[in-house]
Enzyme design. Structure first.
Site, PDB file in Angstrom:
ATOM      1  CE  LYS A  20       2.154   2.469  -8.909  1.00 22.31           C
ATOM      2  NZ  LYS A  20       2.237   3.259  -7.672  1.00 22.31           N
ATOM      3  CB  SER A  21       6.443  -2.454  -6.036  1.00 22.61           C
ATOM      4  OG  SER A  21       5.277  -2.007  -5.418  1.00 22.61           O
ATOM      5  NE  ARG A  25      10.525  -2.448  -2.669  1.00 24.58           N
ATOM      6  CZ  ARG A  25       9.320  -1.894  -2.556  1.00 24.58           C
ATOM      7  NH1 ARG A  25       8.761  -1.271  -3.572  1.00 24.58           N
ATOM      8  NH2 ARG A  25       8.663  -1.944  -1.412  1.00 24.58           N
ATOM      9  NE  ARG A 117      -0.968   6.858   1.172  1.00 29.16           N
ATOM     10  CZ  ARG A 117      -0.569   6.015   0.247  1.00 29.16           C
ATOM     11  NH1 ARG A 117      -0.272   6.471  -0.959  1.00 29.16           N
ATOM     12  NH2 ARG A 117      -0.447   4.746   0.508  1.00 29.16           N
ATOM     13  CB  SER A 162       3.699  -0.584   5.942  1.00 30.93           C
ATOM     14  OG  SER A 162       4.366   0.274   5.037  1.00 30.93           O
ATOM     15  CG  ASP A 313      -1.496  -1.944  -4.031  1.00 37.83           C
ATOM     16  OD1 ASP A 313      -1.944  -1.384  -3.014  1.00 37.83           O
ATOM     17  OD2 ASP A 313      -0.302  -1.895  -4.359  1.00 37.83           O
ATOM     18  CE  LYS A 340      -2.487   0.312   0.911  1.00 41.03           C
ATOM     19  NZ  LYS A 340      -1.060   0.110   1.159  1.00 41.03           N
ATOM     20  NE  ARG A 344      -6.387   2.646  -3.890  1.00 39.13           N
ATOM     21  CZ  ARG A 344      -5.123   2.391  -4.125  1.00 39.13           C
ATOM     22  NH1 ARG A 344      -4.560   1.311  -3.633  1.00 39.13           N
ATOM     23  NH2 ARG A 344      -4.413   3.214  -4.860  1.00 39.13           N
ATOM     24  NE  ARG A 386      -2.701   0.218  -6.993  1.00 39.37           N
ATOM     25  CZ  ARG A 386      -1.812   0.040  -7.958  1.00 39.37           C
ATOM     26  NH1 ARG A 386      -2.196  -0.367  -9.146  1.00 39.37           N
ATOM     27  NH2 ARG A 386      -0.529   0.270  -7.750  1.00 39.37           N
TER      28      ARG A 386
HETATM   29  C1  S3P Z   1       4.071  -0.659  -1.874  1.00 39.38           C
HETATM   30  C2  S3P Z   1       3.577  -1.129  -0.678  1.00 39.38           C
HETATM   31  C3  S3P Z   1       2.149  -1.052  -0.321  1.00 39.38           C
HETATM   32  C4  S3P Z   1       1.293  -0.880  -1.576  1.00 39.38           C
HETATM   33  C5  S3P Z   1       1.811   0.228  -2.471  1.00 39.38           C
HETATM   34  C6  S3P Z   1       3.220  -0.088  -2.930  1.00 39.38           C
HETATM   35  C7  S3P Z   1       5.527  -0.769  -2.105  1.00 39.38           C
HETATM   36  O1  S3P Z   1       1.942   0.067   0.508  1.00 39.38           O
HETATM   37  O2  S3P Z   1      -0.039  -0.631  -1.224  1.00 39.38           O
HETATM   38  O3  S3P Z   1       0.987   0.394  -3.588  1.00 39.38           O
HETATM   39  O4  S3P Z   1       5.963  -0.575  -3.252  1.00 39.38           O
HETATM   40  O5  S3P Z   1       6.243  -1.034  -1.145  1.00 39.38           O
HETATM   41  P1  S3P Z   1       2.207   0.051   2.101  1.00 39.38           P
HETATM   42  O6  S3P Z   1       3.627  -0.207   2.363  1.00 39.38           O
HETATM   43  O7  S3P Z   1       1.730   1.391   2.595  1.00 39.38           O
HETATM   44  O8  S3P Z   1       1.327  -1.048   2.627  1.00 39.38           O
END
Ligand code: S3P
Length: 428
Positions: A20-21, A25, A117, A162, A313, A340, A344, A386
């Site tokens: 997903k991350s 991007r 958030r 972050s 995560d 989150k 969590r 999660r």
């Molecule tokens: C993510 C960064 C993390 C992670 C999230 C995905 C990302 O969050 O917990 O599930 O894709 O950059 P934070 O940047 O809030 O720490």
């Protein structure tokens, strides 16, 4: 949803959903490429649909092809109305960085969970670059942005771990008047950095130690990228195979970016058997095939705060594994886990206690005393994907039936999770 204990181990070979991350991007950076980008194997969950929809709202031309998408690069345009980011903070924060560098007004909104958030951490650096950023109550979404071009250059050191804030500033840096640098003393996930490097052939992006520097201008793009498997989704199967006797699983093509593999290291240290065979690289991201075999006798460990960003995560499923391990497990430095999709940190401890485990929060640490024979019960997922998947795994290794509230929330990251679970249990 009702879940019963697994009668035998989980067996088989699967490809977990694409990361997903990395996918967020690829879509966002692809939209900024002069020659566009073809993205193959997109995750099907709600979070990615949010990014696709928001990009379309900004005039980005997308052509769906099978499970992928072809993105035509070009200029983003002012949207007709608010842009709904759904449950996805990555969509909101990364796009806020991009939109800070565009001279028009936008509103980024989200569902109830996203609306709670923290966004000030994002607004502060983007304001310092010259964008006007307003937040509801000075802290939360909706995020109202009036961007400008060019932005002022900025050089900052992250004060919260972050990757989303780091990425937002680096993306804004593409629209600044000179180089923009972010120092990341926490070592949060570096997918944005890797993709900037890959898409611009290293021309727009330099990394020296903890400091990432982006230079303004176009990204070239024009290539294709296949998104590797998501280690955060794989973590549930890895955890399950380490807990359910007789399990033997092979997971193909999982992203093993070192900023994301803290869970693998921790579980191995506990005695989990996870073999890693390096596979191809995709867009600057290493991947591997992971083989997991059940072995009796996990041991409790201390996971120091420095490791937290690399497993943030996966903390809920690691805590589930800890409940079955002998002795105490301390997962330290988990303050961010409170911020989150739900709290969590408390949610993990509460769910474990509901299943008879001895788990509690001590400051920013999660402490689990094992081993316990977990028993089924009513577990509140807080509508958090999660937590739902972590407790579904706990239910497999527990005694008696478990009742999970709102299990449908897995849709945002792993829509096929329960279907996959029944196939892995059936393959005997
Ligand atoms: C993510 C960064 C993390 C992670 C999230 C995905 C990302 O969050 O917990 O599930 O894709 O950059 P934070 O940047 O809030 O720490």
């Amino acid at each position: 949803m009702r879940l019963t204990p697994a009668r035998e181990g989980l067996r088989g070979q699967i490809a977990v959903p694409p990361d997903k991350s990395i996918a967020h991007r690829a879509l966002i950076l692809g939209a900024l490429c002069r020659k566009g980008l073809a993205v193959r194997r997109l995750p099907s969950g709600g979070d990615l649909r949010s990014t696709l929809k928001v990009l379309q709202g900004l005039g980005c031309a997308l052509r769906m092809e099978g499970t992928g998408v072809v993105i035509e690069g070009g200029d983003l345009r002012p949207p007709a109305g608010p842009l709904d980011c759904g449950n996805s903070a990555t969509t909101m924060r990364l796009l806020a960085g991009v939109l800070a560098g565009h001279p028009f007004a936008v509103e980024l909104s989200g569902d109830a969970s996203l609306s709670a958030r923290p966004m000030r951490r994002l607004a502060i650096p983007l304001r310092a670059m010259g964008a006007a950023v307003d937040l509801a109550g000075g802290e939360h979404p909706p995020v109202w942005i009036r961007g400008r071009h060019p932005l002022k250059s900025l050089s900052i050191t992250l004060d919260v771990p972050s990757a989303q804030v780091k990425s937002a500033v680096l993306l804004a840096g593409l629209f600044a008047e000179g180089p923009t640098s972010v120092a990341d003393p926490f070592g949060t996930r570096d997918h944005t950095e890797r993709m900037l490097q890959w898409l611009s052939y290293g021309e727009r992006f330099v990394r020296q130690g903890q400091v990432a520097t982006v230079h303004p201008g176009f990204l070239e793009g024009g290539g294709a990228l296949e998104i590797p498997g998501d280690i955060s989704s794989a973590a549930f199967w890895i955890g399950a195979a380490c807990l359910v006797p007789g399990s033997d699983l092979l997971l193909h093509g999982v992203s093993v970016n070192p900023t994301r593999t803290g869970f693998l290291s921790a579980l191995r240290q506990m005695g989990g058997v996870i073999e890693e065979t390096p596979a191809r690289e995709e867009g600057g991201e290493p991947t591997a095939d992971l083989a997991i075999r059940f072995r009796e006798g996990l041991e409790g460990i201390r996971v120091p705060a420095e490791a937290a960003p690399s497993l943030i995560d996966e903390a809920p499923i690691l805590a589930v594994a800890a409940a079955f391990a002998r002795g105490e497990t301390r997962l330290e430095g988990l303050a961010e886990l409170r911020r989150k999709e739900s709290n969590r940190l408390e949610g993990t401890a509460a769910g474990l206690c509901a299943m008879g485990a001895r788990a509690y929060v001590e400051g920013d640490a999660l402490v689990v005393q094992g081993p316990t024979v977990l028993r089924g019960g009513r577990v509140d997922t807080q509508g958090d994907h999660r937590l739902a998947m972590a407790f579904a795994v706990a239910a497999l290794a527990a005694r008696g039936e478990t009742l999970l509230s709102d299990a449908g929330c897995v849709e945002v990251s792993y829509p096929d999770f329960f279907h996959e679970l029944s196939t892995l249990l059936d393959r005997r």
